[in-house]
Design an enzyme around this catalytic site. Structure first.
Site, PDB file in Angstrom:
ATOM      1  N   ALA A 313       0.819  -1.216   0.000  1.00 19.22           N
ATOM      2  CA  ALA A 313       0.000   0.000   0.000  1.00 19.22           C
ATOM      3  C   ALA A 313       0.849   1.261   0.000  1.00 19.22           C
ATOM      4  CB  ALA A 313      -0.926  -0.006   1.205  1.00 19.22           C
ATOM      5  N   ASP A 359      27.985  29.081 -25.843  1.00 17.44           N
ATOM      6  CA  ASP A 359      28.955  29.415 -26.875  1.00 17.44           C
ATOM      7  C   ASP A 359      28.470  30.674 -27.582  1.00 17.44           C
ATOM      8  OD1 ASP A 359      31.126  29.199 -28.535  1.00 17.44           O
ATOM      9  OD2 ASP A 359      30.256  27.663 -29.828  1.00 17.44           O
ATOM     10  N   ASN A 726      -2.269   6.742  -1.176  1.00 18.69           N
ATOM     11  CA  ASN A 726      -1.507   5.728  -0.452  1.00 18.69           C
ATOM     12  C   ASN A 726      -1.867   5.748   1.033  1.00 18.69           C
ATOM     13  OD1 ASN A 726      -0.168   5.335  -2.914  1.00 18.69           O
ATOM     14  ND2 ASN A 726       1.731   4.808  -1.871  1.00 18.69           N
TER      15      ASN A 726
END
Length: 954
Positions: A313, A359, A726
């Site tokens: 989980a 450059d 979650n």
């Protein structure tokens, strides 16, 4: 062999000249030898090597080619994808799941299915990463293509055309205009010879070559050496090979590029830190739950399976795939902005950039010399138009036309009209090409002028004289045209052309010419003087010809800046990004260009040459870079560029490097993100970089930075989205453990279905959110700022807690309403199956509303439009439909052990989703009451334009 040449060989490589006798044991560098000494030093002669000797040396030194780059095997590189920490965490989770299956009843295949599903996720992520990174690992191979295939060589007095790979030290090669130089050579004969050293130095102007010995410290600085990978612009000559293959200057750059480590991007480092923390948290909480279940009397296997569900989980299995695809969306968006990204993680790295090392030639400028100012008859005249297209006007009258006519006659270049997709271009020296273009703008037909005044003699450009002279036969008699350095030319003039006729070049007139030259040079122009004199016959020596001249005027030219660069530079400054120029050009020229585009605005910027960098130790260089002032680094080599990039990185900067030449390749690869030019850049520069600008425009970098910053902010949005659920997955499991409920409220296979089936598409839709209006008004994020910042954690914890309340409520409400004691519940009980179905559905529905909530940090989602991201709505609906299929489809019910839900169940779940969105809106309202953080100003035109960009399809 000179020590500085043998030192350029890698360990174990045969050294040219190791068995070649040196005259009198001399160890003088090759550039300091006289032409006749060069032959003796390398055991050769004006007839070249014999065939037998050449074959012997080929066996001793090896072919004249660069070694194959060190590469891991395909399988090893693919296997490396599985060493990523998130992949390791998922593999361990899969192994634990297999272990749980082995400990349980073999007829229960749920854990077996879960184990293989997790391994499938790992494999998918590995394939995506391998495919995206494979093309970025061919840098050194491209260098091979820049070596010419054939060359003209003297062997036994005969001129042969041989493969360039057959060259050995001591070979005598013939060089002509248009040839690619096949190896590093010492010139022993030169006739107006000039070369373009752009692949080595980055500067595209032609430089003259001589055969005489010089006092230069190194061969690269000497005028009597030519190098592999460069091209002959004009003239002809002969040269003796003194270094081949990996021992050449080109080989040295090859090794720098091949040895440069691939830098990890900030996002890679952040994801690694996040993976470690998530893994540690998952193991710690899983171990705690396992111990708790054992103490309550649960069997060992049941407690282990329960703890495994907790760990699964906490691991966001869909995050790697979501991250990769979201970055791919950023890649597609950047491609629409003419920025091709070859490595996914480079997208976000550019958004984190704090310093751009750029450059000059081809990046800030157009790499096309253009005449912009003329001076004749005491007055200055402007020339409009840029580039090689003869479109523009020249102010002035007959004096200007005479000046440009003489300058055009004294050229070897040729102006080529457009062919196919190519525009106007110059064959030969770009400086001479600029003069031809200016003459065409003045109405002169240079081809007709040259035909009407055929050349009958010439004195090629000589770096010592700094002049070039050509003699012509005209209808009025012979004419000598001379062009070159104004200071040298004035010493040879005694008259000056005026409107009323030629006058004596008196002191005041001479001072006026000098003042005009100084004024033009001070503005960064490259200035040439032009003079003429009538001749009856071509004098025998240049000194005789170039005397008693009549001065016509001055021609000032420059490599014009790209028109869009100035606004791009201002946008970078506004975004808090420092720009440092790294160029091989002269300091005055570099400063002039830097001022034109806005990189330099201070009266006295810090200008440092490569020789000064050599004298600096690490502390001194760190002190130089620590300053906040404007910095120009000029006359720098590839090693200098790499050293500066490494020093900036050591200071904690995120460094982007732009470049187009092979000399830029090592720094491009060493940078956090290398940005190469796509149209004019060399192959090696493009292969060494993570990003290629298809239009060669510095402005595209600014657009890419904006998109990169947007990608990072979008990543944080879907991290808040993913980790909040979650917590919602973890909360009922922990609640059940503390309440003594014997079964898990959410099985591992259900968790995987949520993570991969219901959450990936909404997360991708969040990753496709367009840049917010104030994106480029904020400073770069600090390297100390964590992806998992306190702000992000607070947000997903808040959202996760609200979801957890709803999820736990529906689970325990269903369990309680069944009227069955906790201890009597079994996995096959219909009430239990409906309870876990409600738990999964509650998470899926609440995530639909959560996706809407996390779209903005402070603004109300109703302000930006609740349905303004239709793909997010579609993705959320897909997740709900998938949940409905899991609830109602019989074979999916068997896989997930679910039960059908009633309409009232869905209504309750929707109510909890609305509660979540309302709670987040209240939080944002509270946050808006506090002052906005510094830098969050109203959107700029750049940001607003980006904000209107259409979203990509996930």
């Amino acid at each position: 062999m000179p020590s500085h040449l043998t030192a350029s060989f890698p360990a174990g490589h045969p050294r040219p000249g190791a068995s070649v006798p040196r005259p009198g044991g001399s160890s003088a560098p090759v550039q300091r030898l006289r032409p006749d000494e060069v032959f003796g030093a390398y055991g050769t002669s004006v007839r070249g090597l014999s065939g037998t000797e050449a074959e012997t040396r080929l066996g001793q030194y090896g072919p004249n080619q660069l070694p194959r780059p060190r590469r891991k095997g395909m399988w090893r590189r693919f296997a490396a994808q599985f060493t990523d920490l998130f992949a390791v965490v998922l593999i361990v989770a899969s192994a634990l799941t297999l272990l749980a299956y082995a400990l349980q009843d073999p007829r229960d295949v749920g854990n077996l299915q879960l184990a293989f599903a997790i391994l499938g996720v790992v494999l998918l992520n590995a394939v995506i990463g391998f495919v995206q990174e494979y093309s970025a690992e061919r840098t050194a191979q491209t260098l091979q293509a820049m070596v010419p295939h054939t060359c003209r060589v003297l062997r036994d007095g005969e001129r042969l055309e041989l493969p360039s790979g057959a060259l050995v030290p001591g070979d005598v090669v013939a060089l002509e205009a248009g040839d690619a130089v096949p190896a590093d050579c010492r010139v022993v004969e030169a006739h107006g010879l000039s070369v373009n050293n752009a692949p080595l130095t980055g500067e595209s102007s032609a430089v003259g070559r001589v055969s005489e010995q010089t006092a230069a410290d190194t061969a690269l600085e000497s005028r009597n050496c030519v190098f592999m990978g460069t091209t002959v612009v004009s003239g002809s000559g002969k040269a003796v090979v003194y270094a081949s293959g990996a021992a050449t200057e080109f080989g040295r750059i090859y090794r720098l590029t091949d040895d440069a480590p691939q830098q990890k991007t900030p996002l890679q480092r952040e994801v690694a830190v996040m993976a470690r923390r998530v893994a540690a948290l998952a193991v710690a909480i899983g171990a705690g739950v396992f111990a708790l279940r054992l103490q309550t009397g649960q069997p060992l296997v049941s407690a282990f399976v329960f703890a495994l569900g907790v760990m699964v989980a906490l691991v966001p299995e869909g995050l790697p795939a979501t991250l990769s695809v979201s970055l791919a969306i950023g890649v597609r968006r950047m491609a629409r902005r003419q920025a091709l990204v070859k490595r996914l993680l480079a997208v976000e790295a550019l958004g984190s950039t704090t310093v751009i090392c750029t450059d000059k030639t081809g990046t800030l400028t157009q790499a096309e010399m253009t005449v912009t100012q003329l001076w004749s008859d005491g007055a200055s005249h402007t020339v409009s138009g840029v580039g090689y297209a003869p479109v523009g006007e020249v102010a002035g009258a007959d004096g200007v036309r005479a000046l440009l006519r003489a300058g055009a006659l004294c050229t070897d270049a040729r102006l080529v009209p457009p062919e196919g997709s190519e525009g106007w271009r110059v064959l030969g020296d770009t400086t001479e090409g600029a003069i031809l273009v200016a003459a065409a703008k003045a109405g002169l037909d240079t081809a007709a002028e040259k035909a009407a005044a055929p050349r009958i003699g010439e004195f090629p450009f000589d770096p010592v004289r700094k002049l070039m002279s050509t003699a012509h036969r005209t209808s009025r008699g012979g004419l000598l045209c001379v062009k070159g350095a104004p200071q040298e030319l004035l010493t040879r003039c005694d008259r000056v052309r005026r409107v009323g006729g030629d006058e004596e070049l008196t002191g005041p007139l001479r001072d006026a010419v000098v003042a005009a030259n100084d004024e033009m040079a001070g503005r960064g122009l490259r200035v040439l003087g032009v003079a003429v004199r009538p001749v009856d016959a071509v004098p025998g020596r240049a000194e005789e010809a170039e005397a008693g001249l009549t001065f016509l005027g001055l021609i000032g030219m420059l490599d014009p800046p790209r028109p869009e660069v100035s606004e791009a530079v201002r946008a970078c400054h506004r975004a808090g990004i420092r720009i440092v120029m790294l160029t091989g050009d002269h300091p005055l020229t570099a400063e002039a260009i830097a001022r034109r585009v806005g990189i330099v605005t201070d009266p006295s910027p810090t200008v440092v040459t490569g020789s000064r960098l050599d004298a600096m130790d690490t502390d001194a260089l760190d002190g130089l870079l620590a300053g906040s002032g404007q910095l120009l680094l000029c006359r720098v080599s590839p090693e200098h560029k790499m050293r500066v990039v490494a020093a900036l990185q050591a200071r904690g900067e995120v460094v982007a490097v732009t470049g187009d030449g092979a000399n830029d390749a090592p720094a491009l690869k060493h940078a956090d993100i290398g940005v190469a030019m796509g149209a004019t850049g060399t192959d090696v520069a493009r292969e060494a970089s993570e990003m290629v600008l298809l239009d060669d425009s510095f402005a595209s970098i600014t657009a890419a930075v904006e998109l990169g910053r947007s990608v990072y902010r979008n990543i944080r949005k879907f991290l808040a989205y993913l980790f909040s659920h979650n917590l919602a997955e973890l909360a009922p499991i922990l609640a059940a453990a503390f309440a003594g409920f014997p079964l898990v409220p959410l099985t591992a296979i259900q968790i995987l279905a949520i993570d991969l089936g219901s959450d990936v598409l909404p997360a991708l839709a969040l990753g496709a959110e367009p840049p917010e209006p104030d994106t480029m008004d904020r400073p770069p994020r600090s390297r100390r700022e964590r992806l998992f910042s306190a702000e992000l954690v607070r947000r997903f914890v808040f959202l996760g807690l609200v979801q957890s309340i709803g999820v736990c409520t529906v689970f325990f409400w269903q369990v309680h309403s069944a009227g069955i004691p906790f201890a009597d519940f079994t996995s096959g009980d219909p009430a239990y199956r409906k309870a876990i179905t409600l738990t999964q559905a509650a998470i899926v529905v609440s995530q639909f509303f959560n996706a809407l909530a996390v779209r903005t940090d402070r603004q109300s989602v109703f302000t930006v439009g609740l349905f303004s991201n239709p793909r997010l709505i579609a993705a959320g609906c897909f997740g709900i439909l998938l949940m409905a299929a899991i609830s109602y489809t019989p074979w999916l019910q068997d896989v997930f052990h679910t039960a059908p839900l009633a309409l009232t169940d869905w209504a309750v779940l929707a109510g909890f989703g609305v509660l979540l969105l309302t709670a987040e809106e209240v939080r944002k309202w509270w946050v808006r009451r506090t002052p906005a953080p510094a830098g969050k100003a109203a959107g700029t035109s750049v940001g607003k334009a980006a904000g209107n960009e259409k979203e990509e399809t996930p």
